[in-house]
Every structure is written in structure tokens, then in C-alpha cells.
Design a protein around this motif. Structure first.
Motif, PDB file in Angstrom:
ATOM      1  N   ILE A 102      36.579  34.540  44.652  1.00  0.00           N
ATOM      2  CA  ILE A 102      35.605  34.873  43.613  1.00  0.00           C
ATOM      3  C   ILE A 102      36.164  35.964  42.700  1.00  0.00           C
ATOM      4  O   ILE A 102      36.809  36.905  43.158  1.00  0.00           O
ATOM      5  CB  ILE A 102      34.278  35.332  44.252  1.00  0.00           C
ATOM      6  CG1 ILE A 102      33.511  34.129  44.815  1.00  0.00           C
ATOM      7  CG2 ILE A 102      33.408  36.110  43.277  1.00  0.00           C
ATOM      8  CD1 ILE A 102      32.272  34.499  45.585  1.00  0.00           C
ATOM      9  N   GLY A 103      35.900  35.837  41.408  1.00  0.00           N
ATOM     10  CA  GLY A 103      36.175  36.919  40.462  1.00  0.00           C
ATOM     11  C   GLY A 103      37.560  36.939  39.866  1.00  0.00           C
ATOM     12  O   GLY A 103      38.002  37.985  39.364  1.00  0.00           O
ATOM     13  N   LEU A 104      38.274  35.816  39.862  1.00  0.00           N
ATOM     14  CA  LEU A 104      39.675  35.844  39.426  1.00  0.00           C
ATOM     15  C   LEU A 104      39.830  36.291  37.978  1.00  0.00           C
ATOM     16  O   LEU A 104      40.715  37.088  37.669  1.00  0.00           O
ATOM     17  CB  LEU A 104      40.305  34.461  39.606  1.00  0.00           C
ATOM     18  CG  LEU A 104      40.455  33.951  41.040  1.00  0.00           C
ATOM     19  CD1 LEU A 104      41.241  32.648  41.045  1.00  0.00           C
ATOM     20  CD2 LEU A 104      41.137  34.981  41.933  1.00  0.00           C
ATOM     21  N   GLU A 105      39.011  35.766  37.082  1.00  0.00           N
ATOM     22  CA  GLU A 105      39.183  36.134  35.671  1.00  0.00           C
ATOM     23  C   GLU A 105      38.851  37.608  35.440  1.00  0.00           C
ATOM     24  O   GLU A 105      39.594  38.337  34.776  1.00  0.00           O
ATOM     25  CB  GLU A 105      38.299  35.255  34.772  1.00  0.00           C
ATOM     26  CG  GLU A 105      38.751  33.812  34.677  1.00  0.00           C
ATOM     27  CD  GLU A 105      38.185  32.945  35.797  1.00  0.00           C
ATOM     28  OE1 GLU A 105      38.493  31.743  35.819  1.00  0.00           O
ATOM     29  OE2 GLU A 105      37.432  33.478  36.654  1.00  0.00           O
ATOM     30  N   ALA A 106      37.734  38.054  36.014  1.00  0.00           N
ATOM     31  CA  ALA A 106      37.309  39.435  35.795  1.00  0.00           C
ATOM     32  C   ALA A 106      38.267  40.433  36.428  1.00  0.00           C
ATOM     33  O   ALA A 106      38.397  41.570  35.957  1.00  0.00           O
ATOM     34  CB  ALA A 106      35.902  39.643  36.346  1.00  0.00           C
ATOM     35  N   ALA A 107      38.935  40.011  37.511  1.00  0.00           N
ATOM     36  CA  ALA A 107      39.846  40.905  38.227  1.00  0.00           C
ATOM     37  C   ALA A 107      41.310  40.514  38.018  1.00  0.00           C
ATOM     38  O   ALA A 107      42.156  40.765  38.865  1.00  0.00           O
ATOM     39  CB  ALA A 107      39.513  40.912  39.713  1.00  0.00           C
ATOM     40  N   SER A 108      41.605  39.920  36.866  1.00  0.00           N
ATOM     41  CA  SER A 108      42.954  39.391  36.642  1.00  0.00           C
ATOM     42  C   SER A 108      44.010  40.474  36.442  1.00  0.00           C
ATOM     43  O   SER A 108      45.197  40.159  36.318  1.00  0.00           O
ATOM     44  CB  SER A 108      42.959  38.437  35.442  1.00  0.00           C
ATOM     45  OG  SER A 108      42.558  39.111  34.265  1.00  0.00           O
ATOM     46  N   ASP A 109      43.610  41.747  36.412  1.00  0.00           N
ATOM     47  CA  ASP A 109      44.622  42.808  36.424  1.00  0.00           C
ATOM     48  C   ASP A 109      45.373  42.842  37.758  1.00  0.00           C
ATOM     49  O   ASP A 109      46.468  43.404  37.836  1.00  0.00           O
ATOM     50  CB  ASP A 109      43.974  44.179  36.185  1.00  0.00           C
ATOM     51  CG  ASP A 109      43.657  44.425  34.722  1.00  0.00           C
ATOM     52  OD1 ASP A 109      44.086  43.602  33.879  1.00  0.00           O
ATOM     53  OD2 ASP A 109      42.970  45.415  34.415  1.00  0.00           O
ATOM     54  N   LEU A 110      44.793  42.257  38.794  1.00  0.00           N
ATOM     55  CA  LEU A 110      45.465  42.168  40.091  1.00  0.00           C
ATOM     56  C   LEU A 110      46.478  41.028  40.062  1.00  0.00           C
ATOM     57  O   LEU A 110      46.136  39.879  39.756  1.00  0.00           O
ATOM     58  CB  LEU A 110      44.444  41.900  41.197  1.00  0.00           C
ATOM     59  CG  LEU A 110      43.529  43.065  41.583  1.00  0.00           C
ATOM     60  CD1 LEU A 110      42.336  42.562  42.370  1.00  0.00           C
ATOM     61  CD2 LEU A 110      44.295  44.092  42.396  1.00  0.00           C
ATOM     62  N   ALA A 111      47.724  41.327  40.387  1.00  0.00           N
ATOM     63  CA  ALA A 111      48.780  40.307  40.333  1.00  0.00           C
ATOM     64  C   ALA A 111      48.459  39.134  41.255  1.00  0.00           C
ATOM     65  O   ALA A 111      48.723  37.972  40.912  1.00  0.00           O
ATOM     66  CB  ALA A 111      50.121  40.927  40.717  1.00  0.00           C
ATOM     67  N   TYR A 112      47.893  39.415  42.421  1.00  0.00           N
ATOM     68  CA  TYR A 112      47.566  38.338  43.366  1.00  0.00           C
ATOM     69  C   TYR A 112      46.507  37.415  42.783  1.00  0.00           C
ATOM     70  O   TYR A 112      46.551  36.196  42.970  1.00  0.00           O
ATOM     71  CB  TYR A 112      47.081  38.937  44.681  1.00  0.00           C
ATOM     72  CG  TYR A 112      46.953  37.933  45.805  1.00  0.00           C
ATOM     73  CD1 TYR A 112      48.064  37.563  46.562  1.00  0.00           C
ATOM     74  CD2 TYR A 112      45.718  37.355  46.117  1.00  0.00           C
ATOM     75  CE1 TYR A 112      47.947  36.646  47.592  1.00  0.00           C
ATOM     76  CE2 TYR A 112      45.599  36.444  47.152  1.00  0.00           C
ATOM     77  CZ  TYR A 112      46.713  36.088  47.890  1.00  0.00           C
ATOM     78  OH  TYR A 112      46.595  35.179  48.904  1.00  0.00           O
ATOM     79  N   TYR A 113      45.550  37.991  42.063  1.00  0.00           N
ATOM     80  CA  TYR A 113      44.505  37.173  41.454  1.00  0.00           C
ATOM     81  C   TYR A 113      45.075  36.326  40.311  1.00  0.00           C
ATOM     82  O   TYR A 113      44.656  35.180  40.106  1.00  0.00           O
ATOM     83  CB  TYR A 113      43.362  38.055  40.962  1.00  0.00           C
ATOM     84  CG  TYR A 113      42.391  38.461  42.062  1.00  0.00           C
ATOM     85  CD1 TYR A 113      42.833  38.721  43.361  1.00  0.00           C
ATOM     86  CD2 TYR A 113      41.031  38.590  41.808  1.00  0.00           C
ATOM     87  CE1 TYR A 113      41.956  39.087  44.361  1.00  0.00           C
ATOM     88  CE2 TYR A 113      40.144  38.950  42.806  1.00  0.00           C
ATOM     89  CZ  TYR A 113      40.606  39.201  44.082  1.00  0.00           C
ATOM     90  OH  TYR A 113      39.737  39.556  45.074  1.00  0.00           O
ATOM     91  N   ARG A 114      46.014  36.868  39.568  1.00  0.00           N
ATOM     92  CA  ARG A 114      46.665  36.060  38.527  1.00  0.00           C
ATOM     93  C   ARG A 114      47.418  34.893  39.168  1.00  0.00           C
ATOM     94  O   ARG A 114      47.449  33.781  38.630  1.00  0.00           O
ATOM     95  CB  ARG A 114      47.624  36.914  37.702  1.00  0.00           C
ATOM     96  CG  ARG A 114      46.925  37.930  36.804  1.00  0.00           C
ATOM     97  CD  ARG A 114      47.866  38.488  35.741  1.00  0.00           C
ATOM     98  NE  ARG A 114      49.036  39.150  36.299  1.00  0.00           N
ATOM     99  CZ  ARG A 114      49.053  40.430  36.666  1.00  0.00           C
ATOM    100  NH1 ARG A 114      47.953  41.173  36.557  1.00  0.00           N
ATOM    101  NH2 ARG A 114      50.156  40.976  37.144  1.00  0.00           N
TER     102      ARG A 114
END
Length: 243
Positions: free
Chosen positions: A95-107
């Protein structure tokens, strides 16, 4: 059905393999240790032959390798799956990949999702909340001496057993060809959880520090209104765990 679970020897994968077998399916756990490697392609074609459904719950061997690992593995899975006639690819995401895309793992997870969407297989992307089982790891990662310093964000954690049961239920479901969310029944601020889990003498603060190195919106990790909410509360989970 014949089902392949990619990442089937990991924490989530082992439980998913068990749940699917209990439901009467023929299940193949796929990982390098079983001779099936989605990243290199080793054994993948043979494993997917005659397979109805593929679950991808894998993780990279190292977080710094996540971007290439997720993209290449998903490209290999969808290509082999098309050739084998796989009817449904279920990919576990966050959950939250776009909003938390500053995280390299989420990108990296966003790139994985893009590869799944472009891969030509019927698919369901399951964006899950943080696991209860992950909370202790999160606390330790933010502990300095007797102080636990947590980012000012809110989470909606889910019991891994609840998530696995819901994933197993997708084996016979129609592919969403889109994204669904799964989360727990309660929303907590991280520092609230920290105070529940802290050892005697530990002090918990929410001091504006980044979440694993990234500044993210306070509700980036909270599920949307259409999420599938699991029943297990944090108190129930802690009681079952003997805490």
C-alpha cells in the motif's frame, strides 16, 4: 488447480503454500533453492508448464538489488506464463507506493507492478499493509539506546495469517486486471504502536525523522476506502503471540 508460488520458501510463501495445499491444490514452491529462479529464468519454463495460477510473493536477496530484481523477475514470469497459458498472476505489493515513492524499495515495487501490467497475463496486484510481524523489525531499526524514534506516519497493519488466507482465496477468483488493497482493521500512529511494543525503560518519540530515509505523507501507508479489511486486531495478534 496447479499453482506455482514464486518465493514459496520465504516467510509469506511457506504459509501460502500450506494454505493452498490445505485447499486441495497442487502447489509448487519456486525459489532458487528448489531449482526455480524467476530472476535468472532457471527452471521457470518447466515449472509453469500446465500451471493455472502463479503467485509472486518473492523478495530480492538484497534491498539494493530490488529495482532490477523485481522488474526482471516479473518480465520473466509474464513471458513464461504467456507461453505456458497461465490464467492468473497474483503479485504481492505494498500500500502507498505512489505517495511513498521517495523510498527506493517502493519505486522498485512500482516498476514491478508496471512490468506485470505490461506483461500480457491476466493479473491481480494485491497491495498489502505492513505486517504485524514486521513491526518489531521496524522498532529495532529505529532504536538508539533506550530511545525509539519513529516517523510521524500512520499505518494499518495486517496479520500475515489473515493476508495469506485472503491470497489463497484468489486462486479461484477472476483476475482483477488491476489493484486491490488488503489491510488490518485498525489505523495507528507509529509512535502509538511503539509505546505498546516498547520494553520497560524505553522512551518513544515521534520527532519528524524520515521513514526509512524518506519523508512521506502521514497517511501514505493507510488503505483506501475500498480495501479488504482483515479481522485480527493488534491486541488479538499480540495475545495469540503470547505477548
Amino acid at each position: 488447480m496447479r499453482i506455482v508460488v514464486v518465493g514459496g520458501t520465504g516467510q509469506t510463501g511457506r504459509l501460502l503454500v500450506e494454505a493452498l495445499r490445505e485447499d486441495g491444490h497442487e502447489v509448487v514452491p519456486a525459489s532458487p533453492s528448489t531449482g526455480i529462479d524467476a530472476f535468472t529464468g532457471m527452471g521457470l519454463k518447466e515449472a509453469l508448464t500446465g500451471t493455472d495460477v502463479v503467485f509472486d510473493v518473492t523478495n530480492p536477496p538484497a534491498r539494493e538489488e530490488a529495482a532490477e530484481f523485481f522488474r526482471v523477475s516479473s518480465e520473466n514470469l509474464t513471458a513464461a506464463g504467456r507461453e505456458a497459458g497461465v490464467r492468473h498472476l497474483v503479485t504481492l505489493s505494498i500500500i502507498g507506493l505512489e505517495a511513498a515513492s521517495d523510498l527506493a524499495y517502493y519505486r522498485a515495487k512500482l516498476a514491478q507492478e508496471a512490468a506485470v501490467r505490461a506483461g500480457g497475463l491476466p493479473f491481480t496486484i494485491v497491495r498489502a499493509a505492513q505486517f504485524f510481524e514486521f513491526l518489531d523489525v521496524l522498532m529495532r531499526a529505529n532504536t538508539d539506546g533506550d530511545e525509539i524514534r519513529l516517523a510521524p506516519v500512520r499505518v494499518q497493519p495486517i496479520a500475515l495469517s489473515d493476508l495469506v488466507a485472503r491470497l489463497a482465496g484468489l486462486a479461484g477468483a477472476t483476475p482483477a486486471n488491476g489493484t486491490v488493497e488488503m489491510a488490518g482493521p485498525e489505523v495507528f500512529a507509529l509512535d502509538e504502536i511503539g509505546r505498546l511494543l516498547a520494553a520497560p525503560g524505553q522512551r518513544v518519540t515521534s520527532d519528524g525523522r524520515p521513514f526509512f530515509g524518506a519523508d512521506i505523507p502521514v497517511d501514505a501507508l493507510v488503505a483506501g476506502p475500498s480495501a479488504d479489511l482483515a479481522p485480527t486486531t493488534l491486541a488479538d495478534w499480540r495475545a495469540a503471540a503470547g505477548e
